[in-house]
Design a protein around this motif. Structure first.
Motif, PDB file in Angstrom:
ATOM      1  N   ASP A   1       0.839  -1.190   0.000  1.00  0.00           N
ATOM      2  CA  ASP A   1       0.000   0.000   0.000  1.00  0.00           C
ATOM      3  C   ASP A   1       0.880   1.248   0.000  1.00  0.00           C
ATOM      4  OD1 ASP A   1      -2.146   1.705   0.093  1.00  0.00           O
ATOM      5  OD2 ASP A   1      -2.510   1.469   2.236  1.00  0.00           O
ATOM      6  N   LEU A   2       1.464   1.539  -1.167  1.00  0.00           N
ATOM      7  CA  LEU A   2       2.354   2.686  -1.313  1.00  0.00           C
ATOM      8  C   LEU A   2       1.930   3.497  -2.529  1.00  0.00           C
ATOM      9  CD1 LEU A   2       5.810   0.929  -0.781  1.00  0.00           C
ATOM     10  CD2 LEU A   2       4.471   2.161   0.935  1.00  0.00           C
ATOM     11  N   GLU A   3       2.176   4.817  -2.470  1.00  0.00           N
ATOM     12  CA  GLU A   3       1.887   5.700  -3.592  1.00  0.00           C
ATOM     13  C   GLU A   3       3.164   6.419  -4.002  1.00  0.00           C
ATOM     14  OE1 GLU A   3      -1.124   8.424  -2.421  1.00  0.00           O
ATOM     15  OE2 GLU A   3      -2.721   6.921  -2.343  1.00  0.00           O
ATOM     16  N   PHE A   4       3.426   6.456  -5.303  1.00  0.00           N
ATOM     17  CA  PHE A   4       4.554   7.200  -5.851  1.00  0.00           C
ATOM     18  C   PHE A   4       4.018   8.460  -6.522  1.00  0.00           C
ATOM     19  CE2 PHE A   4       6.777   2.877  -6.543  1.00  0.00           C
ATOM     20  CZ  PHE A   4       7.170   2.865  -5.213  1.00  0.00           C
ATOM     21  N   GLY A   5       4.554   9.623  -6.141  1.00  0.00           N
ATOM     22  CA  GLY A   5       4.032  10.863  -6.695  1.00  0.00           C
ATOM     23  C   GLY A   5       4.993  11.645  -7.557  1.00  0.00           C
ATOM     24  N   ALA A   6       6.300  11.374  -7.439  1.00  0.00           N
ATOM     25  CA  ALA A   6       7.295  12.136  -8.193  1.00  0.00           C
ATOM     26  C   ALA A   6       8.572  11.320  -8.273  1.00  0.00           C
ATOM     27  CB  ALA A   6       7.554  13.484  -7.536  1.00  0.00           C
ATOM     28  N   VAL A   7       9.452  11.707  -9.216  1.00  0.00           N
ATOM     29  CA  VAL A   7      10.686  10.959  -9.410  1.00  0.00           C
ATOM     30  C   VAL A   7      11.828  11.929  -9.690  1.00  0.00           C
ATOM     31  CG1 VAL A   7      10.225  10.643 -11.881  1.00  0.00           C
ATOM     32  CG2 VAL A   7      11.803   9.090 -10.718  1.00  0.00           C
ATOM     33  N   GLY A   8      12.984  11.640  -9.113  1.00  0.00           N
ATOM     34  CA  GLY A   8      14.199  12.378  -9.401  1.00  0.00           C
ATOM     35  C   GLY A   8      15.188  11.480 -10.116  1.00  0.00           C
ATOM     36  N   VAL A   9      16.005  12.064 -11.000  1.00  0.00           N
ATOM     37  CA  VAL A   9      16.951  11.297 -11.807  1.00  0.00           C
ATOM     38  C   VAL A   9      18.354  11.857 -11.602  1.00  0.00           C
ATOM     39  CG1 VAL A   9      17.575  10.531 -14.124  1.00  0.00           C
ATOM     40  CG2 VAL A   9      15.161  10.853 -13.530  1.00  0.00           C
ATOM     41  N   VAL A  10      19.270  10.989 -11.208  1.00  0.00           N
ATOM     42  CA  VAL A  10      20.678  11.362 -11.047  1.00  0.00           C
ATOM     43  C   VAL A  10      21.511  10.417 -11.905  1.00  0.00           C
ATOM     44  CG1 VAL A  10      22.613  11.612  -9.450  1.00  0.00           C
ATOM     45  CG2 VAL A  10      20.293  12.211  -8.710  1.00  0.00           C
ATOM     46  N   CYS A  11      22.293  10.972 -12.806  1.00  0.00           N
ATOM     47  CA  CYS A  11      23.123  10.176 -13.705  1.00  0.00           C
ATOM     48  C   CYS A  11      24.565  10.168 -13.186  1.00  0.00           C
ATOM     49  CB  CYS A  11      23.072  10.746 -15.125  1.00  0.00           C
ATOM     50  SG  CYS A  11      24.002   9.766 -16.330  1.00  0.00           S
ATOM     51  N   HIS A  12      25.120   8.968 -13.037  1.00  0.00           N
ATOM     52  CA  HIS A  12      26.498   8.820 -12.578  1.00  0.00           C
ATOM     53  C   HIS A  12      27.461   8.575 -13.731  1.00  0.00           C
ATOM     54  CE1 HIS A  12      24.844   8.561  -8.514  1.00  0.00           C
ATOM     55  NE2 HIS A  12      24.002   7.651  -8.966  1.00  0.00           N
ATOM     56  N   ASP A  13      26.996   7.914 -14.757  1.00  0.00           N
ATOM     57  CA  ASP A  13      27.851   7.638 -15.913  1.00  0.00           C
ATOM     58  C   ASP A  13      26.961   7.326 -17.099  1.00  0.00           C
ATOM     59  OD1 ASP A  13      30.120   7.306 -17.420  1.00  0.00           O
ATOM     60  OD2 ASP A  13      30.584   5.296 -16.678  1.00  0.00           O
ATOM     61  N   ARG A  14      27.476   7.554 -18.286  1.00  0.00           N
ATOM     62  CA  ARG A  14      26.704   7.299 -19.503  1.00  0.00           C
ATOM     63  C   ARG A  14      27.671   6.954 -20.627  1.00  0.00           C
ATOM     64  NH1 ARG A  14      28.293  12.254 -19.456  1.00  0.00           N
ATOM     65  NH2 ARG A  14      28.431  13.528 -21.319  1.00  0.00           N
ATOM     66  N   GLN A  15      27.191   6.204 -21.577  1.00  0.00           N
ATOM     67  CA  GLN A  15      27.981   5.858 -22.751  1.00  0.00           C
ATOM     68  C   GLN A  15      27.042   5.757 -23.939  1.00  0.00           C
ATOM     69  OE1 GLN A  15      30.042   2.105 -22.568  1.00  0.00           O
ATOM     70  NE2 GLN A  15      31.255   2.501 -24.396  1.00  0.00           N
ATOM     71  N   GLU A  16      26.901   6.863 -24.641  1.00  0.00           N
ATOM     72  CA  GLU A  16      26.038   6.864 -25.820  1.00  0.00           C
ATOM     73  C   GLU A  16      26.699   6.057 -26.924  1.00  0.00           C
ATOM     74  OE1 GLU A  16      23.232  10.028 -28.272  1.00  0.00           O
ATOM     75  OE2 GLU A  16      25.043  10.742 -27.261  1.00  0.00           O
ATOM     76  N   GLN A  17      25.906   5.215 -27.568  1.00  0.00           N
ATOM     77  CA  GLN A  17      26.436   4.321 -28.582  1.00  0.00           C
ATOM     78  C   GLN A  17      26.525   5.035 -29.920  1.00  0.00           C
ATOM     79  OE1 GLN A  17      27.487   0.987 -27.518  1.00  0.00           O
ATOM     80  NE2 GLN A  17      27.303   2.447 -25.825  1.00  0.00           N
ATOM     81  N   THR A  18      27.623   5.794 -30.088  1.00  0.00           N
ATOM     82  CA  THR A  18      27.875   6.535 -31.316  1.00  0.00           C
ATOM     83  C   THR A  18      29.282   6.234 -31.805  1.00  0.00           C
ATOM     84  OG1 THR A  18      28.669   8.472 -30.054  1.00  0.00           O
ATOM     85  CG2 THR A  18      26.333   8.413 -30.663  1.00  0.00           C
ATOM     86  N   THR A  19      29.545   6.575 -33.057  1.00  0.00           N
ATOM     87  CA  THR A  19      30.876   6.377 -33.617  1.00  0.00           C
ATOM     88  C   THR A  19      31.866   7.310 -32.915  1.00  0.00           C
ATOM     89  OG1 THR A  19      30.374   8.015 -35.339  1.00  0.00           O
ATOM     90  CG2 THR A  19      29.967   5.693 -35.858  1.00  0.00           C
TER      91      THR A  19
END
Length: 333
Positions: free
Chosen positions: A55-73
């Motif tokens: 019995d839980l409600e989610f009302g909002a979300v936060g996003v924190v990025c630590h690392d990323r690797q976009e798949q590009t040339t």
């Protein structure tokens, strides 16, 4: 304008390793999934945990990025996505026959991918919640999350990441203002090193004012495009007397164009009235993307949970379905 829903705890899902998430966030932006993907994940996860008896409600979300690797040339000035030709039939070598009777191979579907190491912070509204129940519920939530997609990407098993870094934890915000501030500071410290995505709608107003000073016909689209690129100008008053080229990014920070929701293109259609719609039980509406500006900042620069969290602002009568964030820039720094 709606306000952020009430919440009693912040649930931190740290260092989620996401493989091949969608890097194309809208028809005009790329580089990180849209914030709408994370709100959608939040709602889907809430439906799953309610089905599991929580019995839980989610009302909002936060996003924190630590690392990323976009798949590009990696070579050349202009980068391109690394694309694959995925088989659409059982036999990968089977040829397709076009209307002229000639054979051809299946075409490559344009799609952008990105590998992510990110933490999600969910605003939870819960009743009485003792320590034992919390631990059981957190284990259930993480188990359900393992079977879900995040922005189209696959969540790697927890066994591939040290357990201590993947263990969810809670910040209790049911105390007084001092206790809440202390809990939030601990939360932000636990999210370092990383960058949190916040809204910077105010930058569009500032840039529009500057553009209108030079041209009365400037629009908000002009302001958004101006902020989305690096603008160079020649400074004839440089100290060396010869002048120098300057850009406008030095004082802006890590500002990026982002999609923030959708605007209706027409009226709302009754459920099941539009052929081939994904859901035949929900009313259908054609929409287009809404755009604004965002900024990546260190969590240690956030002053309250409202600075971090994104929530839905749905106004069907006005045809607007957008994501809101209440971050306010510190103009004193």
């Amino acid at each position: 304008m709606s306000t952020i829903p009430q919440f009693t705890h912040l649930l931190v899902l740290p260092h989620l390793k996401v493989h091949n998430a969608n890097a194309v966030s809208s028809p005009m932006t790329h580089g990180f999934p849209s914030i709408t993907a994370f709100l959608g994940l939040m709602w889907a996860l809430e439906r799953k945990i309610r089905a599991a008896g929580l019995d839980l409600e989610f009302g909002a979300v936060g996003v924190v990025c630590h690392d990323r690797q976009e798949q590009t040339t990696d070579s050349g000035f202009v980068k391109s996505f690394r694309l694959t030709r995925n088989p659409i039939q059982r036999d990968i070598e089977r040829k397709l026959i076009d209307r002229d009777g000639k054979t051809s191979t299946p075409s490559i579907v344009e799609e952008g991918r990105i590998h992510l190491d990110l933490s999600l912070v969910l605003a939870v509204n819960a009743g009485p919640w003792d320590q034992d129940a919390q631990q059981r519920d957190l284990a259930t939530i993480l188990d359900l999350l393992q079977g879900m997609r995040i922005a189209g990407g696959t969540l790697l098993p927890a066994t591939q990441v040290p357990t201590s870094r993947r263990r969810p934890w809670l910040a209790n915000l049911t105390g007084d203002s001092d206790d809440q501030a202390s809990e939030f500071r601990k939360l932000c410290a636990g999210l370092l090193p990383g960058s949190a995505l916040v809204a910077r709608d105010d930058l569009i107003d500032q840039r529009l004012k500057a553009l209108k000073a030079a041209s009365r016909g400037a629009t908000r689209l002009d302001a958004w495009l101006s902020l989305s690129r690096i603008n160079w100008h020649h400074d004839a008053k440089a100290d060396d007397g010869k002048g120098a080229w300057q850009h406008d990014r030095a004082k802006l920070g890590w500002v990026v164009p982002i999609p923030v929701g959708y605007a209706a293109l027409g009226a709302l259609h009754e459920a099941g009235s539009v052929p081939n719609a994904r859901d035949a039980t929900t009313p259908f509406r054609f929409v287009e993307s809404l755009y604004s500006m965002g900024e990546w900042i260190g969590p240690h620069r956030l002053h309250s949970p409202n600075d971090l969290l994104w929530y839905a602002d749905s106004r069907p009568d006005e045809g607007l379905y957008r994501c809101r964030n209440d971050y306010r820039a510190d103009t004193t720094r």
